[in-house]
Design a protein around this motif. Structure first.
Motif, PDB file in Angstrom:
ATOM      1  N   VAL A 117       0.852  -1.189   0.000  1.00  0.00           N
ATOM      2  CA  VAL A 117       0.000   0.000   0.000  1.00  0.00           C
ATOM      3  C   VAL A 117       0.888   1.240   0.000  1.00  0.00           C
ATOM      4  CG1 VAL A 117      -1.918  -1.143   1.156  1.00  0.00           C
ATOM      5  CG2 VAL A 117      -0.118  -0.060   2.529  1.00  0.00           C
ATOM      6  N   ALA A 118       0.319   2.362  -0.424  1.00  0.00           N
ATOM      7  CA  ALA A 118       1.113   3.571  -0.628  1.00  0.00           C
ATOM      8  C   ALA A 118       1.785   4.061   0.648  1.00  0.00           C
ATOM      9  CB  ALA A 118       0.221   4.670  -1.202  1.00  0.00           C
ATOM     10  N   GLU A 119       1.146   3.857   1.809  1.00  0.00           N
ATOM     11  CA  GLU A 119       1.700   4.391   3.048  1.00  0.00           C
ATOM     12  C   GLU A 119       2.786   3.509   3.672  1.00  0.00           C
ATOM     13  OE1 GLU A 119      -2.458   2.701   4.097  1.00  0.00           O
ATOM     14  OE2 GLU A 119      -1.445   3.700   2.427  1.00  0.00           O
ATOM     15  N   ALA A 120       3.094   2.377   3.057  1.00  0.00           N
ATOM     16  CA  ALA A 120       4.158   1.508   3.575  1.00  0.00           C
ATOM     17  C   ALA A 120       5.521   2.163   3.381  1.00  0.00           C
ATOM     18  CB  ALA A 120       4.117   0.155   2.882  1.00  0.00           C
ATOM     19  N   ASP A 121       6.453   1.844   4.265  1.00  0.00           N
ATOM     20  CA  ASP A 121       7.817   2.356   4.164  1.00  0.00           C
ATOM     21  C   ASP A 121       8.655   1.459   3.263  1.00  0.00           C
ATOM     22  OD1 ASP A 121       7.184   4.357   5.983  1.00  0.00           O
ATOM     23  OD2 ASP A 121       7.732   3.097   7.699  1.00  0.00           O
ATOM     24  N   ALA A 122       9.764   2.012   2.770  1.00  0.00           N
ATOM     25  CA  ALA A 122      10.669   1.224   1.934  1.00  0.00           C
ATOM     26  C   ALA A 122      11.208   0.025   2.693  1.00  0.00           C
ATOM     27  CB  ALA A 122      11.816   2.112   1.440  1.00  0.00           C
ATOM     28  N   ALA A 123      11.396   0.177   4.011  1.00  0.00           N
ATOM     29  CA  ALA A 123      11.927  -0.923   4.818  1.00  0.00           C
ATOM     30  C   ALA A 123      10.942  -2.074   4.954  1.00  0.00           C
ATOM     31  CB  ALA A 123      12.322  -0.402   6.205  1.00  0.00           C
TER      32      ALA A 123
END
Length: 318
Positions: A117-123
């Motif tokens: 989802v868009a709000e996930a972090d790269a990590a």
């Protein structure tokens, strides 16, 4: 026999007998009608239970090896169904039997950046995490030859319904659903009279409404009140509890439509043990992965049930 000795019914006696027959017939017809109404009410209640199972799954579900599982719309999509406008302009539960045009079909997806989802972090991106998600219906079967989901009286679960009431499908706080894409939380049938009890109260039990509250089995906060408490036991290369203090993250991967969302919580590892609780989850098959001191545990597929859940994970950190 002498004709004078013959006895028969007088007109009054015949009238009395016919009157008794009429009364008995009327009572029998009325009782049969009440019995039929009661049966139709019970069938409609059963229909609501089937809708509930289609959305939330059953608490007693087991796989072939006896392990608890959870299936249904919420488990696959990570959300409750939304009202969809049909050809007549009414809001329906059609997501349960017809794949939404914007929804992708059920598949196992990797938690790579393009699937998050868009709000996930790269990590949060992790190609080793594989999660089943997407529309896997139909979750309910329509009656043969029908294009609408009906109660036992033939009334559709739509808002507004054929009587132009707005009470069959409702959203949070029992609010009226007025547009497509609104989450459905309350589903009800309106009894034999087809009218909401707050508008047309009736002493006849067959006219009583029955309400399915999709948050009812999941606590006051709704389906997102699911939590997972993870106990992490960390070991060194010799199999001894890890010494020192380390920090890390517990991640729980779940679906949101055909994307992957991530619930997470930081942890602090002291003397080889840590506890972390991830909240805001939805029930269903989910993937747990623990990261600490630059090391990741193996991805672990588990089934989150409504309410509080707990699991222990083992991690080698040095």
């Amino acid at each position: 026999m002498n004709a004078m000795n013959r006895q028969g019914f007088t007109l009054l006696e015949l009238a009395v007998v016919l009157g008794i027959i009429v009364i008995i017939t009327h009572l029998a017809v009325r009782e049969a009608g009440q019995w039929r109404s009661s049966q139709l009410h019970a069938l409609s209640d059963k229909g609501l239970s089937e809708i509930k199972a289609a959305i939330l799954g059953e608490d007693f579900e087991r796989d072939t090896e006896g392990a608890r599982i959870r299936t249904g719309f919420l488990a696959d999509m990570g959300r409750l169904p939304q009202a969809v406008t049909n050809a007549e302009g009414r809001l329906t539960l059609s997501e349960l039997w017809s794949r939404p045009s914007a929804a992708e079909t059920y598949d196992v997806r990797a938690a790579v950046a393009s699937n998050l989802v868009a709000e996930a972090d790269a990590a949060d991106a992790d190609s080793n995490v594989l999660l089943p998600c997407g529309w896997h219906g139909p979750y309910v079967r329509l009656p043969f030859g029908k294009t609408r989901l009906l109660d036992a009286w033939g009334n559709a679960y739509e808002t507004p319904d054929d009587a132009r009431y707005t009470a069959r499908l409702r959203t949070f706080n029992n609010g009226v659903i007025s547009e497509s894409g609104t989450t459905v939380v309350f589903i009800r049938h309106l009894g034999a009279d087809g009218a909401p009890d707050d508008l047309v109260p009736s002493p006849d039990p067959a006219d009583n409404d029955s309400v399915l509250n999709l948050f009812g089995t999941c606590g006051a906060e709704g389906v997102t009140n699911c939590s997972l408490t993870v106990t992490v036991n960390a070991y060194d290369s010799d199999g001894n509890p890890a010494s020192g203090v380390y920090t890390g993250t517990v991640r729980v991967y779940g679906p949101r439509d055909a994307r992957i969302t991530v619930g997470k919580q930081s942890l602090s590892l002291v003397s080889g043990t840590a506890h972390a609780t991830v909240t805001g989850l939805t029930p269903g098959p989910r993937v747990l992965r623990v990261e600490c001191n630059g090391h990741k545990g193996l991805p672990r597929l588990l089934v989150v049930q409504p309410g509080a859940n707990a699991v222990t994970d083992r991690l080698k950190i040095n």
